[in-house]
Scaffold this motif. Structure first.
Motif, PDB file in Angstrom:
ATOM      1  N   ILE A 121     -15.272  12.472  -3.841  1.00 47.36           N
ATOM      2  CA  ILE A 121     -14.487  11.232  -3.897  1.00 47.36           C
ATOM      3  C   ILE A 121     -14.592  10.485  -2.563  1.00 47.36           C
ATOM      4  O   ILE A 121     -14.816   9.274  -2.524  1.00 47.36           O
ATOM      5  N   SER A 122     -14.459  11.237  -1.480  1.00 50.30           N
ATOM      6  CA  SER A 122     -14.527  10.638  -0.142  1.00 50.30           C
ATOM      7  C   SER A 122     -15.910  10.091   0.156  1.00 50.30           C
ATOM      8  O   SER A 122     -16.055   9.051   0.806  1.00 50.30           O
ATOM      9  N   PHE A 123     -16.954  10.800  -0.306  1.00 49.11           N
ATOM     10  CA  PHE A 123     -18.321  10.299  -0.159  1.00 49.11           C
ATOM     11  C   PHE A 123     -18.475   8.940  -0.814  1.00 49.11           C
ATOM     12  O   PHE A 123     -19.086   8.030  -0.243  1.00 49.11           O
ATOM     13  N   ALA A 124     -17.956   8.802  -2.020  1.00 53.33           N
ATOM     14  CA  ALA A 124     -18.064   7.524  -2.727  1.00 53.33           C
ATOM     15  C   ALA A 124     -17.424   6.410  -1.900  1.00 53.33           C
ATOM     16  O   ALA A 124     -18.011   5.325  -1.731  1.00 53.33           O
ATOM     17  N   TYR A 125     -16.231   6.669  -1.375  1.00 46.42           N
ATOM     18  CA  TYR A 125     -15.554   5.686  -0.522  1.00 46.42           C
ATOM     19  C   TYR A 125     -16.389   5.379   0.726  1.00 46.42           C
ATOM     20  O   TYR A 125     -16.571   4.211   1.083  1.00 46.42           O
ATOM     21  N   CYS A 126     -16.893   6.417   1.401  1.00 45.88           N
ATOM     22  CA  CYS A 126     -17.648   6.212   2.640  1.00 45.88           C
ATOM     23  C   CYS A 126     -18.958   5.476   2.406  1.00 45.88           C
ATOM     24  O   CYS A 126     -19.314   4.575   3.171  1.00 45.88           O
ATOM     25  N   ILE A 127     -19.671   5.846   1.365  1.00 47.74           N
ATOM     26  CA  ILE A 127     -20.941   5.175   1.065  1.00 47.74           C
ATOM     27  C   ILE A 127     -20.695   3.710   0.712  1.00 47.74           C
ATOM     28  O   ILE A 127     -21.371   2.819   1.225  1.00 47.74           O
ATOM     29  N   PHE A 128     -19.723   3.462  -0.157  1.00 43.20           N
ATOM     30  CA  PHE A 128     -19.382   2.084  -0.502  1.00 43.20           C
ATOM     31  C   PHE A 128     -18.985   1.309   0.752  1.00 43.20           C
ATOM     32  O   PHE A 128     -19.442   0.179   0.968  1.00 43.20           O
ATOM     33  N   SER A 129     -18.138   1.899   1.580  1.00 46.67           N
ATOM     34  CA  SER A 129     -17.624   1.218   2.773  1.00 46.67           C
ATOM     35  C   SER A 129     -18.731   0.916   3.771  1.00 46.67           C
ATOM     36  O   SER A 129     -18.819  -0.200   4.296  1.00 46.67           O
ATOM     37  N   LEU A 130     -19.572   1.900   4.042  1.00 48.38           N
ATOM     38  CA  LEU A 130     -20.669   1.686   4.989  1.00 48.38           C
ATOM     39  C   LEU A 130     -21.624   0.629   4.458  1.00 48.38           C
ATOM     40  O   LEU A 130     -22.065  -0.254   5.210  1.00 48.38           O
ATOM     41  N   ASN A 131     -21.928   0.671   3.183  1.00 44.87           N
ATOM     42  CA  ASN A 131     -22.778  -0.340   2.561  1.00 44.87           C
ATOM     43  C   ASN A 131     -22.157  -1.731   2.705  1.00 44.87           C
ATOM     44  O   ASN A 131     -22.835  -2.705   3.051  1.00 44.87           O
ATOM     45  N   TYR A 132     -20.848  -1.818   2.449  1.00 44.67           N
ATOM     46  CA  TYR A 132     -20.142  -3.092   2.580  1.00 44.67           C
ATOM     47  C   TYR A 132     -20.214  -3.607   4.029  1.00 44.67           C
ATOM     48  O   TYR A 132     -20.470  -4.790   4.270  1.00 44.67           O
ATOM     49  N   MET A 133     -19.987  -2.705   4.979  1.00 44.07           N
ATOM     50  CA  MET A 133     -19.999  -3.109   6.394  1.00 44.07           C
ATOM     51  C   MET A 133     -21.376  -3.600   6.826  1.00 44.07           C
ATOM     52  O   MET A 133     -21.484  -4.598   7.538  1.00 44.07           O
ATOM     53  N   VAL A 134     -22.424  -2.919   6.384  1.00 43.00           N
ATOM     54  CA  VAL A 134     -23.789  -3.308   6.754  1.00 43.00           C
ATOM     55  C   VAL A 134     -24.173  -4.613   6.054  1.00 43.00           C
ATOM     56  O   VAL A 134     -24.666  -5.549   6.690  1.00 43.00           O
ATOM     57  N   ASN A 135     -23.929  -4.700   4.762  1.00 44.93           N
ATOM     58  CA  ASN A 135     -24.315  -5.900   3.999  1.00 44.93           C
ATOM     59  C   ASN A 135     -23.547  -7.148   4.416  1.00 44.93           C
ATOM     60  O   ASN A 135     -24.044  -8.260   4.235  1.00 44.93           O
ATOM     61  N   ASN A 136     -22.352  -6.977   4.949  1.00 45.68           N
ATOM     62  CA  ASN A 136     -21.549  -8.121   5.385  1.00 45.68           C
ATOM     63  C   ASN A 136     -21.567  -8.317   6.898  1.00 45.68           C
ATOM     64  O   ASN A 136     -20.756  -9.073   7.435  1.00 45.68           O
ATOM     65  N   ASN A 137     -22.490  -7.629   7.551  1.00 47.22           N
ATOM     66  CA  ASN A 137     -22.685  -7.767   9.007  1.00 47.22           C
ATOM     67  C   ASN A 137     -21.386  -7.607   9.796  1.00 47.22           C
ATOM     68  O   ASN A 137     -21.155  -8.320  10.767  1.00 47.22           O
ATOM     69  N   ILE A 138     -20.555  -6.671   9.386  1.00 47.92           N
ATOM     70  CA  ILE A 138     -19.310  -6.431  10.106  1.00 47.92           C
ATOM     71  C   ILE A 138     -19.600  -5.726  11.417  1.00 47.92           C
ATOM     72  O   ILE A 138     -18.957  -5.990  12.429  1.00 47.92           O
ATOM     73  N   PHE A 139     -20.592  -4.826  11.398  1.00 50.07           N
ATOM     74  CA  PHE A 139     -21.033  -4.141  12.613  1.00 50.07           C
ATOM     75  C   PHE A 139     -22.545  -4.206  12.684  1.00 50.07           C
ATOM     76  O   PHE A 139     -23.216  -4.198  11.658  1.00 50.07           O
ATOM     77  N   GLN A 140     -23.060  -4.235  13.910  1.00 52.34           N
ATOM     78  CA  GLN A 140     -24.499  -4.166  14.096  1.00 52.34           C
ATOM     79  C   GLN A 140     -24.913  -2.698  14.001  1.00 52.34           C
ATOM     80  O   GLN A 140     -24.130  -1.793  14.322  1.00 52.34           O
ATOM     81  N   ILE A 141     -26.140  -2.469  13.593  1.00 58.54           N
ATOM     82  CA  ILE A 141     -26.646  -1.101  13.432  1.00 58.54           C
ATOM     83  C   ILE A 141     -26.528  -0.329  14.745  1.00 58.54           C
ATOM     84  O   ILE A 141     -26.130   0.836  14.751  1.00 58.54           O
ATOM     85  N   LYS A 142     -26.830  -0.968  15.865  1.00 57.52           N
ATOM     86  CA  LYS A 142     -26.729  -0.268  17.160  1.00 57.52           C
ATOM     87  C   LYS A 142     -25.292   0.157  17.439  1.00 57.52           C
ATOM     88  O   LYS A 142     -25.048   1.228  17.987  1.00 57.52           O
TER      89      LYS A 142
END
Length: 175
Positions: A121-142
């Motif tokens: 369950i937590s993996f699903a949340y983390c994967i979705f969240s990280l994907n959202y953060m990357v796709n919406n440029n909330i944080f830079q990869i570095k």
């Protein structure tokens, strides 16, 4: 309702506790039920770690989880108040990587371990969240990479502190 990053941030302490509840509820029973299996199959690792967890009471383990939850909640609230999320990101990534340790344990042991159901369950949340953060440029990869390292250091250090607190709790409550 429009989805936004604040939902991800506020869900993190909830997801964390959901995961920890499974560990709190089942860890003692599971260790007692599986200690012979673990000693026979993994004698070196069991000798080193099993006695640690066998001697830890459920209330003491709960104290350790409470300490982690309080710290996570303070970081979450401070991140929202000050609109600064890098420390939150580090703790989030530390938690995400922590989930991989449960997955590896489950794969190696090949049977139920406390926390595996909520790991998925937590993996699903983390994967979705990280994907959202990357796709919406909330944080830079570095920043994600740097704060993952910082977060792991914080999570690991705090894990040691939380377990020392738990053993201290057991010591003072058993007198």
């Amino acid at each position: 309702m429009i989805f936004n990053f604040s939902i991800i941030v506020w869900l993190f302490p909830i997801i964390f506790m959901l995961h920890e509840f499974e560990e709190i509820i089942f860890f003692k029973y599971w260790i007692n039920k599986n200690k012979n299996f673990l000693f026979n199959k993994y004698p070196k690792i069991s000798k080193r770690f099993l006695s640690h967890f066998e001697n830890l009471s459920t209330p003491a383990f709960t104290v350790a989880v409470a300490e982690e939850f309080i710290l996570l909640s303070i970081i979450t609230i401070a991140s929202v108040i000050f609109d600064m999320y890098l420390l939150w990101l580090g703790i989030f990534m530390g938690f995400f990587i922590h989930l991989f340790t449960h997955l590896i344990q489950w794969i190696i042991i090949r049977r139920y371990i406390p926390a595996i159901y909520t790991t998925f369950i937590s993996f699903a949340y983390c994967i979705f969240s990280l994907n959202y953060m990357v796709n919406n440029n909330i944080f830079q990869i570095k920043d994600i990479l740097l704060w993952t390292i910082i977060g792991l250091a914080i999570v690991f250090t705090n894990l040691i502190i939380a377990h020392k607190l738990a053993f201290w709790f057991d010591k003072i409550t058993k007198k």
